[in-house]
Enzyme design. Structure first.
Site, PDB file in Angstrom:
ATOM      1  N   TYR A 108       0.825  -1.221   0.000  1.00  5.89           N
ATOM      2  CA  TYR A 108       0.000   0.000   0.000  1.00  5.89           C
ATOM      3  C   TYR A 108       0.849   1.257   0.000  1.00  5.89           C
ATOM      4  CZ  TYR A 108       1.689  -0.018   4.730  1.00  5.89           C
ATOM      5  OH  TYR A 108       2.527  -0.017   5.799  1.00  5.89           O
ATOM      6  N   ASP A 159       6.734  -6.702  13.156  1.00  4.71           N
ATOM      7  CA  ASP A 159       6.998  -6.959  11.730  1.00  4.71           C
ATOM      8  C   ASP A 159       8.496  -6.903  11.464  1.00  4.71           C
ATOM      9  OD1 ASP A 159       5.962  -5.486   8.541  1.00  4.71           O
ATOM     10  OD2 ASP A 159       6.350  -7.569   9.149  1.00  4.71           O
TER      11      ASP A 159
END
Ligand SMILES: O=C1N=Cc2cc(Nc3ncnc4nc[nH]c34)ccc21
Length: 320
Positions: free
Chosen positions: A26, A137
Site C-alpha cells: 500500500y 513486523d
C-alpha cells in the site's frame, strides 16, 4: 486551519527524485530533496485509496516514531504531509538500504559483522519493548543499513504494525448495572484469556514475537538461508519464485509451529558455538523461555568486543 494548510504542501517543502527505495502493498518509499536544506530524505507515500489507511492510523504510527526519536537504531521520523490522494511520511535518508540487499552485494560477510547488526537490532528492540511497544513486523526489509560501504550501524523502520502500549494496566471499568449490549463495560462476560490480556502476563510476552524474528534474522545472516522453509511435493509450484502456494505455506507454518530447525554442518561447522547458542535461545517455542532483548545484549556472543572474523557463506547462499 494553518496547521492543516501546511500539511497539504509536501511539494512546497520537498522535491521527489526518481530513486525508488522500496515499495510495499500500500506504500512506496522514495528519495526526496528538502528545498530548505538541500539534503536527501526518504518519504513513505501511502495511498489513501486503501480505505484502511486513515489519518488516525497514520497519526498513531507518527506518534510511535516520535516516542522513539531518542533511539539511534530506529529510523528518524521528520514530518508528515497529505494531499487528496496520499499521506507522506518523511524520514532521515539511510544510504545503505535494506540489510539483505546490502549483504548480497558484499563479497564476504563475517560473524563479527553479524554480531554488530544483531547488537543494533537488539538495542532498538530493548528501547521499543521498554516503551511497551512490540514491533511485530521484524524482517530483513525493515532493517536498514546506515552506510553504503559497511553493514553496521543498522536501524529498524516501519512501525505501522507496532502495538500501542496499554494506557494503563487497570482492569476495564466495570459498571454496577452491566449494560449487556456493551461487552466492554461488563467484565462478567470476559473470557480468561481476555482478562489475562488486561491484567495478566500476556502483556509482558507480546513483545517476545520480535525476539523470535530476531533469531530468524541472525540465522539467515550467519548462513544465508532461513531456519524454516516450506516446500510441497510439486517441484515448480512457484513458491521459490515468490508466487503463492498454499501447500508450501502450510508446510512452512507447520515447521514453525513444531520449531524444528537445525544447523547443517556445511555452513554451521565453521560458526562459533556462542552464535549457535544465541540462536537456540531465540528460536524457542515457549515464550517464557525465549530470550528478551536485555538477555540478547548480555549474551557472550553479543557482549564480546569482536566475534570471529570467519568468512561466512551467507552472500553466496543468499544468491541462490
Ligand atoms: O516507516 C517505514 N515503513 C517503511 C519504511 C521504509 C523506509 N525506507 C528507507 N528509509 C530511509 N532510508 C532508506 N534507504 C533505503 N530505504 C530507506 C523508511 C521508513 C519506513
Amino acid at each position: 486551519r494553518r496547521h492543516s494548510r501546511k500539511r497539504l504542501n509536501f511539494r512546497n517543502f520537498y522535491e521527489l527524485t526518481d530513486e525508488h527505495l522500496g515499495s510495499g502493498a500500500y506504500a512506496s518509499v522514495r528519495t526526496c530533496i528538502s528545498k530548505e536544506d538541500g539534503q536527501e530524505y526518504a518519504v513513505k507515500i501511502v495511498d489513501k485509496q486503501d480505505e484502511s489507511h486513515t489519518r488516525w492510523r497514520l497519526l498513531r504510527e507518527v506518534n510511535t516514531f516520535e516516542m522513539c526519536e531518542k533511539c539511534d537504531n530506529i529510523v528518524k521520523f521528520i514530518d508528515w504531509y497529505e494531499d487528496e490522494s496520499n499521506f507522506y511520511m518523511v524520514f532521515e535518508k539511510l544510504h545503505g538500504g535494506p540489510l539483505l540487499q546490502h549483504i548480497i552485494r558484499k563479497t564476504y560477510f563475517t560473524e563479527e559483522e553479524a554480531r554488530r547488526v544483531t547488537k543494533d537490532i537488539a538495542t532498538a528492540l530493548r528501547f521499543l519493548h521498554g516503551q511497551g511497544i512490540a514491533h511485530r513486523d521484524i524482517k530483513p526489509e525493515n532493517i536498514l543499513c546506515t552506510e553504503r560501504d559497511r553493514v553496521s550501524p543498522v536501524k529498524i523502520c516501519d512501525l505501522d504494525l507496532a502495538s500501542r502500549p496499554m494506557k494503563s494496566h487497570s482492569p476495564p471499568k466495570v459498571v454496577a448495572e452491566p449494560d449487556l449490549a456493551s461487552p466492554v463495560g461488563s467484565a462478567e462476560f470476559m473470557a480468561p484469556e481476555v482478562v489475562d490480556a488486561f491484567i495478566g502476563e500476556s502483556l509482558k510476552y507480546d513483545k517476545r514475537c520480535d525476539m523470535w524474528s530476531l533469531g530468524v534474522i541472525i540465522y539467515i545472516m550467519l548462513c544465508g538461508y532461513a531456519p524454516f522453509q516450506g516446500e510441497c511435493t510439486n517441484e515448480d509450484c512457484g513458491w521459490m519464485e515468490g508466487r503463492p502456494c498454499d501447500d508450501c505455506q502450510r508446510d512452512l507454518f507447520t515447521r514453525i509451529q513444531l520449531g524444528d530447525y537445525d544447523f547443517p554442518e556445511e555452513e554451521w561447522g565453521m560458526i562459533s558455538q556462542e552464535a549457535k547458542d544465541l540462536v537456540r535461545h531465540l528460536l524457542v517455542k515457549n515464550v517464557n523461555e525465549r530470550y528478551t532483548a536485555d538477555q540478547v545484549l548480555e549474551h557472550p556472543w553479543v557482549r564480546q568486543q569482536s566475534a570471529p572474523p570467519t568468512i561466512l557463506q551467507t552472500a553466496s547462499n543468499l544468491f541462490r
